[in-house]
Motif scaffolding. Structure first.
Motif, short mmCIF file in Angstrom:
data_model
loop_
_atom_site.label_atom_id
_atom_site.label_comp_id
_atom_site.label_asym_id
_atom_site.label_seq_id
_atom_site.Cartn_x
_atom_site.Cartn_y
_atom_site.Cartn_z
N ARG A 1 -8.77 -6.08 1.37
CA ARG A 1 -9.90 -5.90 0.46
C ARG A 1 -10.18 -4.41 0.36
O ARG A 1 -10.36 -3.74 1.38
N LEU A 2 -10.18 -3.89 -0.84
CA LEU A 2 -10.43 -2.47 -1.06
C LEU A 2 -11.89 -2.14 -0.76
O LEU A 2 -12.80 -2.77 -1.30
N ILE A 3 -12.10 -1.19 0.14
CA ILE A 3 -13.45 -0.75 0.48
C ILE A 3 -13.80 0.51 -0.32
O ILE A 3 -14.88 0.61 -0.88
N ALA A 4 -12.86 1.46 -0.37
CA ALA A 4 -13.10 2.71 -1.10
C ALA A 4 -11.78 3.29 -1.58
O ALA A 4 -10.76 3.16 -0.92
N ASP A 5 -11.83 3.93 -2.74
CA ASP A 5 -10.69 4.66 -3.28
C ASP A 5 -11.27 5.93 -3.87
O ASP A 5 -11.81 5.94 -4.98
N GLU A 6 -11.22 7.01 -3.10
CA GLU A 6 -11.90 8.25 -3.47
C GLU A 6 -10.91 9.38 -3.68
O GLU A 6 -9.86 9.42 -3.07
N ARG A 7 -11.30 10.30 -4.51
CA ARG A 7 -10.58 11.56 -4.66
C ARG A 7 -11.16 12.54 -3.64
O ARG A 7 -12.38 12.61 -3.49
N ILE A 8 -10.29 13.26 -2.96
CA ILE A 8 -10.76 14.25 -2.00
C ILE A 8 -10.20 15.61 -2.37
O ILE A 8 -9.11 15.72 -2.93
N SER A 9 -10.93 16.65 -2.08
CA SER A 9 -10.44 18.00 -2.32
C SER A 9 -9.80 18.51 -1.06
O SER A 9 -10.23 18.23 0.04
N ALA B 1 -7.53 3.36 6.83
CA ALA B 1 -7.79 4.45 5.89
C ALA B 1 -6.50 5.21 5.73
O ALA B 1 -5.87 5.60 6.72
N LEU B 2 -6.07 5.40 4.48
CA LEU B 2 -4.84 6.12 4.18
C LEU B 2 -5.16 7.33 3.34
O LEU B 2 -5.89 7.23 2.35
N ARG B 3 -4.61 8.45 3.73
CA ARG B 3 -4.78 9.66 2.95
C ARG B 3 -3.46 9.90 2.22
O ARG B 3 -2.46 10.27 2.83
N LEU B 4 -3.46 9.66 0.92
CA LEU B 4 -2.26 9.79 0.11
C LEU B 4 -2.50 10.84 -0.96
O LEU B 4 -3.20 10.60 -1.94
N GLY B 5 -1.94 12.02 -0.75
CA GLY B 5 -2.16 13.12 -1.68
C GLY B 5 -3.63 13.49 -1.70
O GLY B 5 -4.22 13.80 -0.68
N SER B 6 -4.25 13.41 -2.87
CA SER B 6 -5.66 13.75 -2.99
C SER B 6 -6.55 12.50 -3.02
O SER B 6 -7.69 12.55 -3.46
N ARG B 7 -6.01 11.38 -2.53
CA ARG B 7 -6.77 10.13 -2.49
C ARG B 7 -7.00 9.68 -1.06
O ARG B 7 -6.15 9.86 -0.20
N LEU B 8 -8.16 9.08 -0.84
CA LEU B 8 -8.47 8.44 0.43
C LEU B 8 -8.74 6.98 0.11
O LEU B 8 -9.67 6.67 -0.63
N ILE B 9 -7.91 6.10 0.64
CA ILE B 9 -8.02 4.68 0.38
C ILE B 9 -8.43 3.98 1.67
O ILE B 9 -7.78 4.16 2.69
N LEU C 1 0.85 -1.20 0.00
CA LEU C 1 0.00 0.00 0.00
C LEU C 1 0.88 1.25 0.00
O LEU C 1 0.52 2.27 -0.57
N ILE C 2 2.04 1.16 0.66
CA ILE C 2 3.05 2.21 0.64
C ILE C 2 4.38 1.53 0.32
O ILE C 2 4.67 0.45 0.84
N LYS C 3 5.19 2.15 -0.55
CA LYS C 3 6.38 1.48 -1.07
C LYS C 3 7.46 1.17 -0.05
O LYS C 3 8.08 0.11 -0.12
N ARG C 4 7.73 2.11 0.85
CA ARG C 4 8.82 1.89 1.81
C ARG C 4 8.33 2.06 3.24
O ARG C 4 7.44 2.85 3.51
N ARG C 5 8.96 1.34 4.14
CA ARG C 5 8.55 1.38 5.54
C ARG C 5 8.78 2.77 6.14
O ARG C 5 7.99 3.23 6.97
N ALA D 1 5.89 4.81 5.22
CA ALA D 1 4.73 4.40 6.01
C ALA D 1 4.82 5.00 7.41
O ALA D 1 3.82 5.48 7.96
N ASN D 2 6.01 4.99 7.98
CA ASN D 2 6.25 5.56 9.29
C ASN D 2 5.95 7.06 9.29
O ASN D 2 5.28 7.57 10.21
N GLU D 3 6.40 7.76 8.27
CA GLU D 3 6.16 9.20 8.17
C GLU D 3 4.67 9.51 8.01
O GLU D 3 4.16 10.46 8.60
N ALA D 4 3.97 8.69 7.21
CA ALA D 4 2.53 8.90 7.02
C ALA D 4 1.79 8.74 8.36
O ALA D 4 0.89 9.51 8.67
N CYS D 5 2.21 7.76 9.15
CA CYS D 5 1.59 7.56 10.47
C CYS D 5 1.89 8.75 11.38
O CYS D 5 1.01 9.24 12.08
N ASP D 6 3.13 9.22 11.37
CA ASP D 6 3.53 10.35 12.21
C ASP D 6 2.76 11.62 11.85
O ASP D 6 2.48 12.44 12.72
N ARG D 7 2.41 11.78 10.58
CA ARG D 7 1.68 12.97 10.12
C ARG D 7 0.17 12.83 10.29
O ARG D 7 -0.57 13.74 9.93
#
Length: 86
Positions: free
Chosen positions: A77-85, A48-56, A12-16, A19-25
């Motif tokens: 299992r993918l539940i949602a992959d949405e674009r967010i503003s 739920a992961l917020r990556l750029g303008s996507r919510l997965i 879901l994220i390329k490097r650990r 992933a650590n930084e995303a959690c910290d933020r």
């Protein structure tokens, strides 16, 4: 398994470290709560992961120490992959 390691092993994220930084933020939630990188992930959990303008949103199906890249998507299992503003 730790959340940051699950995110990396499941691809879901390329490097650990990322992933650590995303959690910290505060960009990753586990069962509706902001999660730290060391939070334990179990089958049935919802991430739920917020990556750029996507919510997965995904449901964890399996927790494996290592998985071939072609089988990584079987860990969730993918539940949602949405674009967010922003």
């Amino acid at each position: 398994m730790r959340l940051d390691k699950f995110l990396k092993v499941s691809r879901l994220i390329k490097r650990r470290t990322l992933a650590n930084e995303a959690c910290d933020r505060g960009l990753v939630t586990l069962n509706g709560r902001v999660a730290k990188a060391g939070a334990l992930v179990r089958p049935g959990d919802v991430l739920a992961l917020r990556l750029g303008s996507r919510l997965i949103k995904v449901e964890v199906l399996a927790v494996e120490e290592s998985v071939p890249a072609k089988d990584a998507s079987g860990m969730y299992r993918l539940i949602a992959d949405e674009r967010i503003s922003e």
